[in-house]
Write an enzyme that holds these catalytic residues in place. Structure first.
Site, PDB file in Angstrom:
ATOM      1  N   ASP A  68      81.555  21.611  26.472  1.00 44.05           N
ATOM      2  CA  ASP A  68      82.300  21.093  27.621  1.00 44.05           C
ATOM      3  C   ASP A  68      82.744  22.278  28.473  1.00 44.05           C
ATOM      4  O   ASP A  68      83.408  23.192  27.956  1.00 44.05           O
ATOM      5  CB  ASP A  68      83.511  20.290  27.103  1.00 44.05           C
ATOM      6  CG  ASP A  68      84.151  19.478  28.202  1.00 44.05           C
ATOM      7  OD1 ASP A  68      84.453  20.060  29.268  1.00 44.05           O
ATOM      8  OD2 ASP A  68      84.334  18.268  28.004  1.00 44.05           O
ATOM      9  N   THR A 103      87.313  19.030  34.985  1.00 42.49           N
ATOM     10  CA  THR A 103      85.931  19.546  35.011  1.00 42.49           C
ATOM     11  C   THR A 103      85.682  20.331  36.298  1.00 42.49           C
ATOM     12  O   THR A 103      85.118  21.423  36.281  1.00 42.49           O
ATOM     13  CB  THR A 103      84.927  18.369  34.897  1.00 42.49           C
ATOM     14  OG1 THR A 103      85.090  17.784  33.602  1.00 42.49           O
ATOM     15  CG2 THR A 103      83.493  18.824  35.074  1.00 42.49           C
ATOM     16  N   TYR A 156      87.286  13.292  42.435  1.00 45.35           N
ATOM     17  CA  TYR A 156      85.958  13.869  42.677  1.00 45.35           C
ATOM     18  C   TYR A 156      85.941  14.660  43.990  1.00 45.35           C
ATOM     19  O   TYR A 156      85.610  15.847  44.004  1.00 45.35           O
ATOM     20  CB  TYR A 156      84.930  12.748  42.718  1.00 45.35           C
ATOM     21  CG  TYR A 156      83.503  13.199  42.877  1.00 45.35           C
ATOM     22  CD1 TYR A 156      82.792  13.717  41.800  1.00 45.35           C
ATOM     23  CD2 TYR A 156      82.840  13.079  44.103  1.00 45.35           C
ATOM     24  CE1 TYR A 156      81.464  14.117  41.940  1.00 45.35           C
ATOM     25  CE2 TYR A 156      81.525  13.473  44.245  1.00 45.35           C
ATOM     26  CZ  TYR A 156      80.835  13.991  43.165  1.00 45.35           C
ATOM     27  OH  TYR A 156      79.512  14.387  43.313  1.00 45.35           O
ATOM     28  N   THR A 186      71.425  11.474  46.460  1.00 41.45           N
ATOM     29  CA  THR A 186      70.108  11.804  45.935  1.00 41.45           C
ATOM     30  C   THR A 186      69.725  10.798  44.849  1.00 41.45           C
ATOM     31  O   THR A 186      70.593  10.355  44.099  1.00 41.45           O
ATOM     32  CB  THR A 186      70.128  13.236  45.379  1.00 41.45           C
ATOM     33  OG1 THR A 186      70.545  14.118  46.426  1.00 41.45           O
ATOM     34  CG2 THR A 186      68.767  13.675  44.879  1.00 41.45           C
TER      35      THR A 186
HETATM   36  P1  NAD Z   1      74.856  13.081  36.379  1.00 42.59           P
HETATM   37  O1  NAD Z   1      76.102  12.352  36.025  1.00 42.59           O
HETATM   38  O2  NAD Z   1      73.546  12.452  36.052  1.00 42.59           O
HETATM   39  O3  NAD Z   1      74.866  14.529  35.715  1.00 42.59           O
HETATM   40  C1  NAD Z   1      76.036  15.267  35.434  1.00 42.59           C
HETATM   41  C2  NAD Z   1      75.820  16.023  34.140  1.00 42.59           C
HETATM   42  O4  NAD Z   1      76.987  16.818  33.865  1.00 42.59           O
HETATM   43  C3  NAD Z   1      75.634  15.098  32.942  1.00 42.59           C
HETATM   44  O5  NAD Z   1      74.576  15.547  32.135  1.00 42.59           O
HETATM   45  C4  NAD Z   1      76.969  15.168  32.211  1.00 42.59           C
HETATM   46  O6  NAD Z   1      76.867  14.893  30.825  1.00 42.59           O
HETATM   47  C5  NAD Z   1      77.376  16.618  32.497  1.00 42.59           C
HETATM   48  N1  NAD Z   1      78.824  16.859  32.407  1.00 42.59           N
HETATM   49  C6  NAD Z   1      79.814  16.151  32.996  1.00 42.59           C
HETATM   50  N2  NAD Z   1      81.015  16.688  32.704  1.00 42.59           N
HETATM   51  C7  NAD Z   1      80.763  17.782  31.921  1.00 42.59           C
HETATM   52  C8  NAD Z   1      81.595  18.746  31.295  1.00 42.59           C
HETATM   53  N3  NAD Z   1      82.921  18.714  31.411  1.00 42.59           N
HETATM   54  N4  NAD Z   1      80.996  19.721  30.558  1.00 42.59           N
HETATM   55  C9  NAD Z   1      79.647  19.767  30.407  1.00 42.59           C
HETATM   56  N5  NAD Z   1      78.821  18.869  30.988  1.00 42.59           N
HETATM   57  C10 NAD Z   1      79.371  17.881  31.738  1.00 42.59           C
HETATM   58  O7  NAD Z   1      74.954  13.398  37.929  1.00 42.59           O
HETATM   59  P2  NAD Z   1      73.909  14.032  38.951  1.00 42.59           P
HETATM   60  O8  NAD Z   1      73.610  13.033  39.979  1.00 42.59           O
HETATM   61  O9  NAD Z   1      72.780  14.670  38.215  1.00 42.59           O
HETATM   62  O10 NAD Z   1      74.790  15.162  39.638  1.00 42.59           O
HETATM   63  C11 NAD Z   1      74.721  16.526  39.236  1.00 42.59           C
HETATM   64  C12 NAD Z   1      75.634  17.364  40.120  1.00 42.59           C
HETATM   65  O11 NAD Z   1      75.242  17.232  41.488  1.00 42.59           O
HETATM   66  C13 NAD Z   1      77.104  16.953  40.035  1.00 42.59           C
HETATM   67  O12 NAD Z   1      77.904  18.113  40.079  1.00 42.59           O
HETATM   68  C14 NAD Z   1      77.307  16.145  41.295  1.00 42.59           C
HETATM   69  O13 NAD Z   1      78.632  16.183  41.740  1.00 42.59           O
HETATM   70  C15 NAD Z   1      76.360  16.825  42.262  1.00 42.59           C
HETATM   71  N6  NAD Z   1      75.958  15.893  43.331  1.00 42.59           N
HETATM   72  C16 NAD Z   1      75.090  14.872  43.074  1.00 42.59           C
HETATM   73  C17 NAD Z   1      74.754  13.984  44.105  1.00 42.59           C
HETATM   74  C18 NAD Z   1      73.786  12.855  43.897  1.00 42.59           C
HETATM   75  O14 NAD Z   1      73.589  12.076  44.820  1.00 42.59           O
HETATM   76  N7  NAD Z   1      73.133  12.708  42.761  1.00 42.59           N
HETATM   77  C19 NAD Z   1      75.334  14.144  45.374  1.00 42.59           C
HETATM   78  C20 NAD Z   1      76.232  15.180  45.571  1.00 42.59           C
HETATM   79  C21 NAD Z   1      76.529  16.057  44.554  1.00 42.59           C
END
Ligand code: NAD
Ligand code: UDP
Length: 323
Positions: A68, A103, A156, A186
């Protein structure tokens, strides 16, 4: 005479990806491995899954640390860190909002400390949510945003804003080599079927013949980017040597209402008998969102290539296999 061709291979890098078992993180790990790097994935599996990384586990260049990011960690000999660890779906980041703030704040500070000690370049996966419910449209990077500091999305949105603040302060005061990208909505394969975000919800509902749940009247808009385009932009941003640290928007400027998205998903799954149903709009749901990507075009020579229909077809194929 034999002509000798000299092939210059880039030096193999050791790259840490936090959140590497998540949706975007798993695509990023795949790309970085294909480019010949050593990849270390850190994840606590809150929203990520072992299924997303199972193909890499047998690759000698890949290793997994179940950890974590709110706890400090030291990893020796790192060249780069992509910091993605954070739940991204409103459903999941609102489950335990205090943990989401921890986080984004403590986890990000820990990763910046690691980057400083290891002498590694670090990239923050920031978000279009830093613009909140934007009063400027489209959004460019100089806009400071319109964010409710005490609402249900604040854990967030404000968390990600503080994370950007930390990045810039570690850069100014600590000399850390940073990059910041602001990612717009995305989608693609490897999203969890219960992720809760709109694209995966609509596709899963349409495949199951259930009604597609539009929150509000369906006139809210988003700009949807296919994951391959994003990964290309992130790798370009990390690799740029022209002194450009961002923040930079990475998104697809094609803007669609949520109703248009629902109709498109139904059209692309012709056998679906699904209709549309309407539910209450969640508090503070941003009304519209579209990136101005001029900066990414100029500084990185990047722009997205995958139109919505094409990206949705690939995502539908993925969900057909797992639903
Ligand atoms: P997701 O929820 O699929 O992936 C997040 C990952 O982080 C997961 O594998 C989760 O287990 C891990 N995680 C969460 N808290 C944690 C912690 N405290 N320690 C270790 N691991 C932890 O989301 P995603 O869509 O793949 O997004 C990935 C990143 O991109 C995020 O930071 C998100 O804010 C950013 N983002 C995504 C989007 C989108 O549209 N998908 C848009 C803007 C920003
Ligand atoms: N949304 C919807 N139905 C769903 C899930 C989401 O109408 O089943 C809406 C949501 O209210 C928002 C938009 O779709 O207006 C995008 O939501 P998502 O959770 O994907 O991303 P974010 O709100 O974080 O941009």
């Amino acid at each position: 005479m034999v002509l000798k061709t000299l092939v210059f291979m880039p030096k193999q890098k050791t790259i840490l990806v936090t959140g590497g078992a998540g949706f975007i993180g798993s695509h990023l790990c795949k790309k970085l491995l294909e480019l010949g790097n050593k990849v270390i994935c850190i994840d606590n599996f809150f929203t990520g899954s072992r299924e997303n990384i199972k193909d890499f586990l047998k690759n000698p260049n890949f290793s997994l640390i179940e950890h974590d990011v709110t706890e400090p960690i030291f990893v020796a000999s790192l060249d780069q860190i992509y910091h993605l660890a954070c739940p991204a779906s409103p459903v999941h980041y609102q489950l335990n909002p205090i943990e989401t703030v921890r986080t984004n704040v403590i986890g990000t500070a820990n990763m910046l400390d690691l980057a400083k000690r290891a002498g590694a370049r670090i990239l923050q996966a920031s978000t279009s949510e830093v613009y909140g419910n934007p009063l400027e449209h489209p959004q460019n990077e100089s806009y400071w945003g319109n964010v409710n500091p005490i609402g249900i999305r604040s854990c967030y949105d404000e968390g990600k804003r503080v994370a950007e603040t930390l990045f810039l302060d570690y850069h100014r005061k600590g000399g850390v080599d940073i990059r910041v990208v602001r990612i717009f909505n995305t989608y693609g394969p490897n999203m969890h079927k219960n992720d809760g975000r709109v694209v995966s919800n609509f596709i899963v509902q349409a495949l199951k013949g259930e009604p597609l749940t539009i929150y509000g009247s369906g006139i809210h808009s988003r700009s949807f980017q296919y994951v391959d385009d994003l990964i290309e932009g992130m790798v370009k941003m990390m690799g740029n040597e022209n002194g450009f640290i961002g923040p930079v928007n990475l998104g697809n400027p094609g803007e669609f209402t949520i109703r248009e998205l629902a109709e498109t998903v139904i059209r692309l799954i012709p056998e679906s008998k699904s209709k549309i149903t309407y539910r209450k709009l969640p508090d503070d749901d941003p009304e519209r969102r579209r990136p101005d990507i001029s900066l990414a075009k100029t500084k990185l020579g990047w722009e997205p290539k995958v139109p919505l229909d094409e990206g949705l077809k690939k995502t539908i194929e993925y969900f057909r296999r797992i639903v």
